[in-house]
Design an enzyme around this catalytic site. Structure first.
Site, PDB file in Angstrom:
ATOM      1  NE  ARG A 134      68.177  62.420   7.306  1.00  0.00           N
ATOM      2  CZ  ARG A 134      67.156  62.837   6.576  1.00  0.00           C
ATOM      3  NH1 ARG A 134      67.214  64.009   5.960  1.00  0.00           N
ATOM      4  NH2 ARG A 134      66.050  62.120   6.474  1.00  0.00           N
ATOM      5  CG  ASP A 135      64.055  64.668   8.448  1.00  0.00           C
ATOM      6  OD1 ASP A 135      64.308  65.734   7.869  1.00  0.00           O
ATOM      7  OD2 ASP A 135      62.964  64.078   8.307  1.00  0.00           O
ATOM      8  CG  HIS A 171      59.565  60.294   7.483  1.00  0.00           C
ATOM      9  ND1 HIS A 171      60.871  60.246   7.918  1.00  0.00           N
ATOM     10  CD2 HIS A 171      59.272  61.618   7.361  1.00  0.00           C
ATOM     11  CE1 HIS A 171      61.338  61.488   8.042  1.00  0.00           C
ATOM     12  NE2 HIS A 171      60.378  62.331   7.709  1.00  0.00           N
ATOM     13  CG  HIS A 228      57.299  66.130   7.980  1.00  0.00           C
ATOM     14  ND1 HIS A 228      58.266  67.103   7.994  1.00  0.00           N
ATOM     15  CD2 HIS A 228      57.923  64.987   7.604  1.00  0.00           C
ATOM     16  CE1 HIS A 228      59.426  66.579   7.633  1.00  0.00           C
ATOM     17  NE2 HIS A 228      59.247  65.294   7.389  1.00  0.00           N
ATOM     18  CB  CYS A 288      62.083  68.898   3.273  1.00  0.00           C
ATOM     19  SG  CYS A 288      62.986  68.865   1.719  1.00  0.00           S
ATOM     20  CG  ASN A 328      60.520  64.730  10.966  1.00  0.00           C
ATOM     21  OD1 ASN A 328      61.038  65.808  10.690  1.00  0.00           O
ATOM     22  ND2 ASN A 328      60.849  63.627  10.342  1.00  0.00           N
TER      23      ASN A 328
END
Length: 321
Positions: free
Chosen positions: A24-25, A216, A218, A249, A258
């Site tokens: 997803r990300d 989470h 990065h 993002c 990430n």
């Protein structure tokens, strides 16, 4: 399944859960559409490597994120025989209905700790986001699907700078009041540092002790795994990462990928912390992800291999002189 290879670091948890967010990300910002079958193969490979919690897609408008327009098809094609928990971001009630119909295991609602980023990311104020979550929680509850809550820009905002701890605590309390106690603190643009991790984990532990926190990070400024180390010392046992370091993002400037799942698992192994993930298999999946994307990914362990990987003496030239 490989076991942790290093001596256990004093103060660290014995086991942790590695949460894969690459499908997803990691993929959401990719300009070229990744075929549905390749996405399914990526997720199945991650599950085969031992990952048991994956954020696989988002039930967002296809116009907003074209890359994830195949959310239901991806979910339908994943091998669910190994019991992996599959989650998806859900931005609104319409997305919640689609996610429930597709058979998602858990829905993830998300908002930013900073007003500016929330406006950029979802075109809503923070108050409007929280108000909209009530419908999602209701729809999920009717389908007996749990809801998790993510808080983006938890360690800093690219538009406002520092984000006060009070903003994170307020959102966590609002989530709790809705019945959401599984939370993720997102480091959207890599602004986290170990002292900030310590500060925010302790503040949440005191203010919302029932919260089950995930972190989470990065690796924008190169301290992603240092922040994991700080989180481990605070007793946090859930970490989100992306295969190969994919991600960033699309609604924040200079938001790079990430932390890499395989780099995280390598560090956990070397610190004697069990994750249940087979590093060798994970490295193979990371290289496959790189082939799918078609460019070099930032993962380090996928290039160098584990620390004790050895080579034949004839694999490099001998120095002369």
């Amino acid at each position: 399944m490989t076991a942790a290879t290093g001596h256990h670091v004093k103060g660290f948890p014995e086991t942790v859960s590695v949460i894969e967010v690459g499908p997803r990300d990691g993929l959401q910002s990719e300009p070229e559409f990744v075929p549905t079958d390749r996405k399914i193969a990526l997720v199945n490979g991650l599950i085969d490597a031992g990952i048991r919690h994956l954020e696989v897609t988002s039930f967002v408008s296809p116009r907003a994120v074209p890359q994830l327009r195949d959310a239901a098809d991806v979910l339908a094609g994943i091998d669910r025989s190994k019991g992996a928990v599959l989650t998806a971001l859900v931005p609104n009630a319409k997305g919640a209905v689609r996610a429930a119909e597709a058979g998602i295991d858990a829905m993830v609602v998300f908002m930013s700790a900073s007003e500016s980023h929330n406006l950029k990311n979802v075109n809503r104020t923070r108050a409007q986001s929280l108000e909209g979550f009530a419908d999602i929680v209701r729809i999920a509850g009717e389908a007996n699907i749990p809801v998790f809550g993510a808080i983006a820009t938890s360690f800093g905002c690219p538009f406002e700078g520092n984000v006060p701890v009070s903003a994170i605590v307020d959102i966590a309390r609002a989530y709790r009041d809705m019945g959401i106690t599984t939370l993720s603190l997102g480091d959207t643009t890599g602004m986290a540092t170990p002292p900030l991790v310590q500060e925010r984990c302790r503040a949440l532990g005191e203010a919302v002790p029932e919260a089950d926190i995930a972190l989470h990070f990065h690796n924008t400024r190169g301290v992603g795994l240092a922040c994991v180390y700080a989180g481990l010392l605070e007793g946090v046992t859930r970490y989100e990462a992306s295969i190969g370091g994919l991600g960033g993002c699309p609604f924040a400037p200079n938001a790079t990928g990430n932390i890499c799942t395989e780099d995280l698992v390598y560090m956990l192994d070397e610190c004697g912390v069990e994750s249940g993930v087979d590093l060798d298999r994970l490295i193979r999946v990371s290289r496959e992800a790189e082939a799918v994307i078609g460019r070099t990914l930032p993962g380090q362990v996928m290039k160098a291999g584990p620390r004790l990987q050895t080579y034949g003496m004839d694999s490099v030239a001998t120095a002369n002189g």
